[in-house]
Design an enzyme around this catalytic site. Sequence first.
Site, PDB file in Angstrom:
ATOM      1  N   LEU A 190       0.855  -1.193   0.000  1.00 38.76           N
ATOM      2  CA  LEU A 190       0.000   0.000   0.000  1.00 38.76           C
ATOM      3  C   LEU A 190       0.894   1.248   0.000  1.00 38.76           C
ATOM      4  CD1 LEU A 190      -3.157   0.420   0.077  1.00 38.76           C
ATOM      5  CD2 LEU A 190      -2.835   1.126   2.433  1.00 38.76           C
ATOM      6  N   GLY A 191       1.788   1.250  -1.003  1.00 41.53           N
ATOM      7  CA  GLY A 191       2.601   2.442  -1.222  1.00 41.53           C
ATOM      8  C   GLY A 191       1.811   3.408  -2.083  1.00 41.53           C
ATOM      9  N   SER A 192       2.521   4.190  -2.895  1.00 38.28           N
ATOM     10  CA  SER A 192       1.812   5.198  -3.686  1.00 38.28           C
ATOM     11  C   SER A 192       0.900   4.534  -4.719  1.00 38.28           C
ATOM     12  CB  SER A 192       2.804   6.151  -4.350  1.00 38.28           C
ATOM     13  OG  SER A 192       3.702   5.431  -5.150  1.00 38.28           O
ATOM     14  N   SER A 246       1.267  -5.146   4.365  1.00 38.22           N
ATOM     15  CA  SER A 246       2.547  -4.533   4.021  1.00 38.22           C
ATOM     16  C   SER A 246       3.495  -4.857   5.156  1.00 38.22           C
ATOM     17  CB  SER A 246       2.402  -3.022   3.832  1.00 38.22           C
ATOM     18  OG  SER A 246       1.958  -2.436   5.030  1.00 38.22           O
ATOM     19  N   VAL A 288       0.589  -6.255 -10.778  1.00 38.16           N
ATOM     20  CA  VAL A 288       1.195  -5.143 -11.513  1.00 38.16           C
ATOM     21  C   VAL A 288       2.546  -4.786 -10.891  1.00 38.16           C
ATOM     22  CG1 VAL A 288      -0.931  -4.122 -12.436  1.00 38.16           C
ATOM     23  CG2 VAL A 288      -0.129  -3.446 -10.157  1.00 38.16           C
ATOM     24  N   GLY A 289       3.054  -5.701 -10.026  1.00 42.22           N
ATOM     25  CA  GLY A 289       4.340  -5.453  -9.364  1.00 42.22           C
ATOM     26  C   GLY A 289       5.462  -6.023 -10.215  1.00 42.22           C
ATOM     27  N   ARG A 290       5.932  -7.174  -9.809  1.00 37.56           N
ATOM     28  CA  ARG A 290       6.954  -7.898 -10.567  1.00 37.56           C
ATOM     29  C   ARG A 290       6.536  -9.359 -10.640  1.00 37.56           C
ATOM     30  NH1 ARG A 290       8.280  -3.904 -12.117  1.00 37.56           N
ATOM     31  NH2 ARG A 290      10.217  -2.720 -11.915  1.00 37.56           N
ATOM     32  N   GLU A 344       9.839 -12.740 -18.177  1.00 38.37           N
ATOM     33  CA  GLU A 344       9.402 -11.874 -19.287  1.00 38.37           C
ATOM     34  C   GLU A 344      10.459 -11.830 -20.384  1.00 38.37           C
ATOM     35  OE1 GLU A 344       7.049  -8.706 -16.433  1.00 38.37           O
ATOM     36  OE2 GLU A 344       8.632  -7.969 -17.745  1.00 38.37           O
ATOM     37  N   HIS A 399       3.686  -6.121 -19.765  1.00 38.74           N
ATOM     38  CA  HIS A 399       4.406  -5.208 -18.852  1.00 38.74           C
ATOM     39  C   HIS A 399       4.313  -3.750 -19.315  1.00 38.74           C
ATOM     40  CE1 HIS A 399       7.903  -4.899 -15.760  1.00 38.74           C
ATOM     41  NE2 HIS A 399       7.112  -3.852 -15.710  1.00 38.74           N
ATOM     42  N   ALA A 446       1.811  -1.522 -17.659  1.00 42.30           N
ATOM     43  CA  ALA A 446       0.981  -0.763 -16.730  1.00 42.30           C
ATOM     44  C   ALA A 446       1.600   0.594 -16.412  1.00 42.30           C
ATOM     45  CB  ALA A 446       0.784  -1.548 -15.439  1.00 42.30           C
TER      46      ALA A 446
END
Lengths: 330, 330
Positions: free
Chosen positions: B169-171, B191, B247-249, B278, B296, B298
Amino acid sequence: MAGDGSATTTAEPPPRHQVLLLRPFPFVSAYEEAFRSKFEPLKPSESNEPLHSFLITHAQSVKALICSAMKPLPAATLRCLPSLELVVTSSAGVDHIDLEECRSRGIVVANAGDSYSVDVADYAVGLLLDVLRKVSAGDRYVRGGLWAVKGNYPLGSKVGARRVGMVGLGSIGSEIAKRMEAFGCHISYNSKNRKPSVSYPYFSSVHELAIDSDVLIVCCALTEETYHLIARDVLLALGKNGVLINVGRGALVDEKELVQCLVRGEIGGAGLDVMEDEPNVPKELYELDNVVLSPHKAVFTNESFSNLHELILGNLEAYFSNKPLLSSVI
Amino acid sequence: MAGDGSATTTAEPPPRHQVLLLRPFPFVSAYEEAFRSKFEPLKPSESNEPLHSFLITHAQSVKALICSAMKPLPAATLRCLPSLELVVTSSAGVDHIDLEECRSRGIVVANAGDSYSVDVADYAVGLLLDVLRKVSAGDRYVRGGLWAVKGNYPLGSKVGARRVGMVGLGSIGSEIAKRMEAFGCHISYNSKNRKPSVSYPYFSSVHELAIDSDVLIVCCALTEETYHLIARDVLLALGKNGVLINVGRGALVDEKELVQCLVRGEIGGAGLDVMEDEPNVPKELYELDNVVLSPHKAVFTNESFSNLHELILGNLEAYFSNKPLLSSVI
């Protein structure tokens, strides 16, 4: 315990009214038993008789029918059913029904109400995000095995700060606007009349709205006045980076002109849940990556399904108990 | 006017530092002239030399390089560049860079900052709407000509009232949560530490979060601690109607287990912008209609493009002017 056994009296089964199902309705099939316990479904789709002859056979007894937006209910069909008193449509829109004929005969009409507005709103936002950020096109690219071969896929466009013009700001339009505000978009709207309770800028002309918008979201009712409301001049005013989303009815948009604008790059893209001649889709659109095509399914989700079944049953029961309809149109 | 003509003195052109571009960067190509006016780009991709030999040739002079998340920057590459002082990555994440090696050599690292959080957030919501409401799958159905032939496409699932569990729950996560609230979803999060300023329910264990969620959205940083954070037990806790969005890694998720869970129907669906290897994607996923695959993308939009170029240039200029980096990582 006191009373055990004595409670099992045999109740007289209530009379089952016939209800004509003009199409095989998935929500009726899924709850067939519940439906049959209260009504006798008449299904022309399961009969060997042609529809016209089927209607003639049941003409005198059918007081109620269920129809959907997928198929017109013209005066010709209504005239085959002289005893008809109630039309229940599984859709929010009623443009597929000859309301004039219903009115003149005193046939009452019930629709799906506005309880599905949030599903349509969610879907409209999904289509817009898809067109702007190229979600479906990206998925096609990956599934086609092109990512590893051809590298990065072209970028999409930013959602935030877009000027979103709502064509129609009823229950669906308001839900869409609420969502798009959370993305940082600026909302304005066109509708027949200005809404005093709404602070978004109002445009009495959809052409003027298009000039001032990056995105048009069409979610008004289809009437004689709104037929082909989104004409060529509106599309050109939206412009070559503009995006059109249609979750209303196909005929709200002049589809031939839309296709031409898309093919020529005169507008930027489109997300279309509805077409003018559903389920037929202009083949030119199949080739375009800036278009998202959807088989008229914005309005429902699995979760809405049982709600709709209950609303349809509720309208039928209300009518035959001389109670007010739950979602009356006329 | 006073001073006309007298202002045209010939300024000494500033020295142009060499900057190694480890990949052909579209945002550098698009602004090539602006870049060249300040720096001398070294492009191994346009050289006939193999990369290793190219690096050796320029080893003594290269003080700065630009890299991206699409390709690792391992210690072996860094060791070919003894004069390297600055690494600028075009990504928000820095897991592709051997930070240990950078630290030990005093190489400073700048990233894309958090100015792209809203693009990632928009895209994450787009993926979730797509998986739940089957947007891409419906588009595939229409383009395949199946609508007219096979009729209605299966319904999707309602978005509202879903319990959305944010993994991170960062930006980015905060922007996603804000949007999903507008759809009527309930937010909770996992988190490393509870965030005192946030009122959403906190789960210190991602497994516990998954038990309590209909959707998991993965948007935390990839570190040694978060590698394969979304393991089989978390996916099973999410359950057969649960949806995973990443949508992270790629490596935040145990991809082999994810594929197995999807193929077996042990989870309900997934929207994946990132993969472990990837641009290679497990072929089993190509067959699944409950999965949305994305190359990739986003993080960027066309509009972010020039901003990123300015940030990269700004970091390079700041470094060579002995000013603080605009978006320093170490």
